[in-house]
Design an enzyme around this catalytic site. Structure first.
Site, short mmCIF file in Angstrom:
data_model
loop_
_atom_site.label_atom_id
_atom_site.label_comp_id
_atom_site.label_asym_id
_atom_site.label_seq_id
_atom_site.Cartn_x
_atom_site.Cartn_y
_atom_site.Cartn_z
N GLY A 7 0.83 -1.19 0.00
CA GLY A 7 0.00 0.00 0.00
C GLY A 7 0.87 1.24 0.00
CG MET A 8 3.14 2.28 -2.87
SD MET A 8 4.67 2.46 -1.92
CE MET A 8 5.39 3.91 -2.67
CB SER A 9 -0.12 6.40 2.10
OG SER A 9 1.14 6.66 2.70
N GLY A 10 1.91 7.60 -0.30
CA GLY A 10 2.60 8.83 -0.66
C GLY A 10 3.38 9.43 0.51
N GLY A 11 3.39 8.71 1.64
CA GLY A 11 4.13 9.17 2.82
C GLY A 11 5.48 8.48 2.94
CG ASP A 13 5.82 5.77 8.17
OD1 ASP A 13 7.01 6.01 8.44
OD2 ASP A 13 4.87 6.16 8.86
CB SER A 14 3.75 3.57 2.21
OG SER A 14 3.64 4.86 1.66
CG LEU A 33 -5.93 0.98 -1.21
CD1 LEU A 33 -6.30 0.35 0.13
CD2 LEU A 33 -6.38 0.07 -2.35
CB CYS A 92 -10.12 2.02 7.29
SG CYS A 92 -9.41 2.27 5.65
CB CYS A 190 -7.71 9.73 5.54
SG CYS A 190 -8.94 8.40 5.34
#
Length: 345
Positions: A7-11, A13-14, A33, A92, A190
């Site tokens: 999962g790539m959130s753009g932060g 950590d990911s 997502l 979630c 979010c």
């Protein structure tokens, strides 16, 4: 080469997780997502794509708007409408994030999924099974959020950041030239970046009606803006000036009344749990002294699981004020997540 869907959130950590996995030899596929039109235009999506391009990994954007509305936003609004305090991230992670990543993994033939959560999966000699365990960075630990994830999903899940502290993760990202190395952590909910009160005010509209603050004897103490905008234990933001501090001790949706009282009235020694999950047998768990966290930010309190007439309770050694209906109680032993449930009193 093992494939892993992350999962790539753009932060940071990911992004760092994706880098670590690639360095370990995995074939990494990044999945972002997207749950709203506004998110599609956000910097987070841009950052996720930039990082995937930089790492030379495939990037998939998956629209989950309908499922997210049905499973998370609807739940969020309904819980406040019942006078409860929801935990949207727990729901979630269970019903959307991990589930959707696994669907993509199965579709492309990937053995694993991964996230940037700070926690780990470890085999426990004591309990003879693999369990979630708190991260090396206890301040950032996110095992609480994942306590409901089914064992069959955990068996296929990787948490690359389990042994790192946040500052170390940022340092790795900086060293590798990842643009998000100094990006601020996401704050708040979010889907309600403007704040949950503003979000609920907009979504509930005319369903919000002013009502009375009362004391435990039924005496009127003032007027609130709609019971759905308040939570058990709240002291600030009541909108009424009092000569001293009062706390919300009860919310009555049927009468649209909010009871104000003393801090001591919030203390709970024994709470009822609904929809509880256990990662070891009930026979084992009732024998243990556990550390239970009634909210994500809690350091926890010692106590035991009690089963009476097929109902699940948790009895603390000492009463505390942190339990609120709707929140989740998660219990640990030696750092392992052994289960939890929704608090209903």
């Amino acid at each position: 080469m093992n494939k892993v869907v992350i999962g790539m959130s753009g932060g940071v950590d990911s992004s760092t997780s994706a880098y670590i996995l690639k360095e370990k030899g995995y074939e990494v596929i990044g999945v972002t997502l997207v749950h709203s039109d506004s998110q599609k235009k956000s910097q987070d999506i841009v950052d996720a794509k930039i990082i995937c391009d930089k790492l030379n990994i495939e990037h998939i954007i998956l629209d989950i708007e309908k499922d997210f509305k049905d499973e998370v936003i609807k739940y969020f609004i309904e819980e406040y409408s019942k006078g409860m305090t929801p935990s949207p991230c727990v729901v979630c992670d269970e019903k959307i994030k991990m589930k959707k990543l696994l669907e993509v993994a199965d579709m492309i033939g990937a053995e694993y999924i991964a996230t940037g959560h700070y926690c780990k999966i470890e085999y426990s000699e004591e309990f003879k099974t693999s369990l979630l365990k708190i991260s090396a960075d206890e301040k950032k630990d996110q095992s609480y959020m994942l306590y409901r994830i089914k064992p069959e999903i955990l068996k296929r899940t990787l948490f690359p950041l389990y042994g790192y502290k946040k500052e170390e993760v940022r340092e790795i990202a900086k060293k590798m030239g990842l643009e998000v190395h100094d990006k601020k952590d996401s704050q708040g909910i979010c889907f309600a970046q403007e704040g949950y009160i503003e979000f609920l005010t907009r979504e509930l509209g005319e369903k919000l009606k002013t009502g009375n603050y009362i004391d435990r004897n039924g005496n009127i103490m003032g007027e609130h803006k709609g019971y759905q905008l308040y939570t058990i234990g709240q002291r600030r933001g009541l909108g009424v000036l009092f000569p001293r501090a009062y706390f919300i001790t009860d919310i009555n949706p049927e009468k649209n009344e909010i009871t104000l009282g003393e801090y001591d009235e919030l203390l709970k020694r024994k709470i009822k749990l609904q929809d509880a999950v256990f990662n070891i047998s009930k026979e084992e768990i009732v024998k243990l002294e556990l550390l239970a966290r009634p909210r994500f930010s809690s350091k926890g309190f010692l106590g035991k699981v009690v089963i009476e007439n097929d109902k699940i309770y948790f009895e603390f050694n000492k009463a505390n004020h942190q339990s609120a209906p709707g929140q989740h109680l998660v219990f640990y032993c030696d750092g392992y997540v052994l289960g939890g449930g929704k608090i209903v009193f």
